[in-house]
Structure formats: structure tokens, C-alpha cells
Motif scaffolding. Structure first.
Motif, PDB file in Angstrom:
ATOM      1  N   CYS A   9       0.843  -1.191   0.000  1.00  0.00           N
ATOM      2  CA  CYS A   9       0.000   0.000   0.000  1.00  0.00           C
ATOM      3  C   CYS A   9       0.883   1.248   0.000  1.00  0.00           C
ATOM      4  O   CYS A   9       1.844   1.339   0.772  1.00  0.00           O
ATOM      5  CB  CYS A   9      -0.902  -0.012   1.231  1.00  0.00           C
ATOM      6  SG  CYS A   9      -1.917   1.471   1.437  1.00  0.00           S
TER       7      CYS A   9
ATOM      8  N   HIS B  16      -7.113  -1.616  -3.842  1.00  0.00           N
ATOM      9  CA  HIS B  16      -7.820  -0.582  -4.588  1.00  0.00           C
ATOM     10  C   HIS B  16      -6.826   0.276  -5.359  1.00  0.00           C
ATOM     11  O   HIS B  16      -5.694   0.466  -4.932  1.00  0.00           O
ATOM     12  CB  HIS B  16      -8.579   0.344  -3.633  1.00  0.00           C
ATOM     13  CG  HIS B  16      -9.707  -0.311  -2.919  1.00  0.00           C
ATOM     14  ND1 HIS B  16     -10.593   0.401  -2.164  1.00  0.00           N
ATOM     15  CD2 HIS B  16     -10.107  -1.612  -2.824  1.00  0.00           C
ATOM     16  CE1 HIS B  16     -11.496  -0.410  -1.639  1.00  0.00           C
ATOM     17  NE2 HIS B  16     -11.208  -1.636  -2.017  1.00  0.00           N
TER      18      HIS B  16
ATOM     19  N   ASP C 112      -6.360   3.892  -5.864  1.00  0.00           N
ATOM     20  CA  ASP C 112      -6.837   5.144  -5.272  1.00  0.00           C
ATOM     21  C   ASP C 112      -6.518   6.322  -6.167  1.00  0.00           C
ATOM     22  O   ASP C 112      -5.421   6.426  -6.713  1.00  0.00           O
ATOM     23  CB  ASP C 112      -6.180   5.362  -3.900  1.00  0.00           C
ATOM     24  CG  ASP C 112      -6.580   6.695  -3.301  1.00  0.00           C
ATOM     25  OD1 ASP C 112      -7.792   6.916  -3.146  1.00  0.00           O
ATOM     26  OD2 ASP C 112      -5.687   7.515  -3.012  1.00  0.00           O
ATOM     27  N   HIS C 113      -7.476   7.235  -6.305  1.00  0.00           N
ATOM     28  CA  HIS C 113      -7.215   8.521  -6.955  1.00  0.00           C
ATOM     29  C   HIS C 113      -6.583   9.427  -5.897  1.00  0.00           C
ATOM     30  O   HIS C 113      -7.238   9.752  -4.905  1.00  0.00           O
ATOM     31  CB  HIS C 113      -8.510   9.172  -7.432  1.00  0.00           C
ATOM     32  CG  HIS C 113      -9.187   8.453  -8.553  1.00  0.00           C
ATOM     33  ND1 HIS C 113     -10.138   7.471  -8.337  1.00  0.00           N
ATOM     34  CD2 HIS C 113      -9.052   8.579  -9.898  1.00  0.00           C
ATOM     35  CE1 HIS C 113     -10.562   7.038  -9.505  1.00  0.00           C
ATOM     36  NE2 HIS C 113      -9.924   7.676 -10.471  1.00  0.00           N
TER      37      HIS C 113
ATOM     38  N   ALA D  69      -3.549   1.022  -3.100  1.00  0.00           N
ATOM     39  CA  ALA D  69      -3.919   1.207  -1.699  1.00  0.00           C
ATOM     40  C   ALA D  69      -4.630  -0.034  -1.175  1.00  0.00           C
ATOM     41  O   ALA D  69      -5.379  -0.686  -1.903  1.00  0.00           O
ATOM     42  CB  ALA D  69      -4.833   2.420  -1.554  1.00  0.00           C
TER      43      ALA D  69
ATOM     44  N   ASN E 166      -7.772   3.209   1.505  1.00  0.00           N
ATOM     45  CA  ASN E 166      -8.540   3.892   0.471  1.00  0.00           C
ATOM     46  C   ASN E 166      -9.888   4.358   1.004  1.00  0.00           C
ATOM     47  O   ASN E 166     -10.322   5.476   0.725  1.00  0.00           O
ATOM     48  CB  ASN E 166      -8.730   2.994  -0.745  1.00  0.00           C
ATOM     49  CG  ASN E 166      -9.316   3.739  -1.915  1.00  0.00           C
ATOM     50  OD1 ASN E 166      -8.952   4.870  -2.199  1.00  0.00           O
ATOM     51  ND2 ASN E 166     -10.227   3.108  -2.611  1.00  0.00           N
TER      52      ASN E 166
ATOM     53  N   LYS F 194      -9.296   7.308   3.384  1.00  0.00           N
ATOM     54  CA  LYS F 194      -8.905   8.525   2.661  1.00  0.00           C
ATOM     55  C   LYS F 194     -10.091   9.174   1.972  1.00  0.00           C
ATOM     56  O   LYS F 194     -10.208  10.398   1.949  1.00  0.00           O
ATOM     57  CB  LYS F 194      -7.805   8.211   1.646  1.00  0.00           C
ATOM     58  CG  LYS F 194      -7.327   9.442   0.887  1.00  0.00           C
ATOM     59  CD  LYS F 194      -6.219   9.077  -0.076  1.00  0.00           C
ATOM     60  CE  LYS F 194      -5.909  10.230  -0.991  1.00  0.00           C
ATOM     61  NZ  LYS F 194      -6.946  10.460  -2.011  1.00  0.00           N
TER      62      LYS F 194
END
Length: 126
Positions: free
Chosen positions: A10, A22, A24-25, A64, A69, A72
Motif C-alpha cells: 500500500c 484498490h 486510489d485517486h 492502496a 482507500n 482517505k
């Protein structure tokens, strides 16, 4: 490519990603949904659009783990860093077992700045 960016770890906490990771953006894409009914019980949702679609780009993704994720969410990294730092105060206010463990020296609180895994790696490489 994305999975291996940090050797299968991660970008935020550094733990192994595992199978349910995931993408993540880093800078959030805000998706808009609407509720609808299709005749079955309850409501369903469907995606109707997105704000900041320009953030849906490969250079804005980080691998992530699911907990990072989801925690966040749509925060910026600095906002999320502040939220994470606030968890200690929330635990102290709301969790008697936390306070008891702290009282007996099992937990030592610090005021260190949250540093994400990708930041540690960059610092160590410099």
C-alpha cells in the motif's frame, strides 16, 4: 504496473496489498449517483456523472489497501493526514480500553507527523 509500484505494498501504510486492493485517486474524482427504484424492494443507485474527470488518469493513481482507500475517501493527502492524526484524540475520548492501556504504559502517544509509505521511500532514496 500499479500493483507493483511499491513492491505490492500500500502506498499509504506500507502493508502488503493482497488480493482485494484498490486503485486510489490521489486527487479525488467525485462521482455523482442518484437513487432509483426498479420495482424491487428498496432503492438502488446509479452513476450519473463525475466532477473532476481529469483526475481519472494513470498518473493520479496509487495502489492502496482497502482500509486506507476507504479512510482517505475524497480527502487530499494533507486533509487525510490531519484526520489520521486526530484519531488518537478520538480514541482517548471514546475508548475506555485505550485510556486504560495508555494509563498502564502500553500505549505511548506521540505528536509525530503522519508520513505515508511512498513518502518514506522517497526520503530514503534521496
Amino acid at each position: 504496473m500499479l500493483f507493483g509500484m511499491f513492491d505490492g505494498c500500500c502506498a499509504y501504510c506500507g502493508e502488503e496489498l493482497g488480493q482485494r486492493w484498490h486503485a486510489d485517486h490521489v486527487k479525488a474524482v467525485l462521482r455523482r449517483h442518484e437513487l432509483y427504484r426498479d420495482g424491487s424492494p428498496g432503492y438502488k443507485t446509479r452513476l450519473v456523472g463525475a466532477d473532476r474527470p481529469e483526475n481519472h488518469a494513470i498518473d493520479n493513481f496509487m495502489p492502496a489497501c482497502a482500509p486506507c482507500n476507504l479512510s482517505k475517501a475524497t480527502y487530499t493527502l494533507e486533509q487525510w493526514r490531519d484526520v489520521l492524526a486526530g484519531y488518537v484524540g478520538a480514541l482517548d475520548r471514546n475508548a475506555p480500553t485505550y485510556r486504560m492501556a495508555k494509563k498502564h504504559g502500553l500505549i505511548v502517544e506521540t505528536d509525530i507527523r503522519v508520513e505515508f509509505h511512498f513518502e518514506k521511500l522517497a526520503r530514503e532514496a534521496a
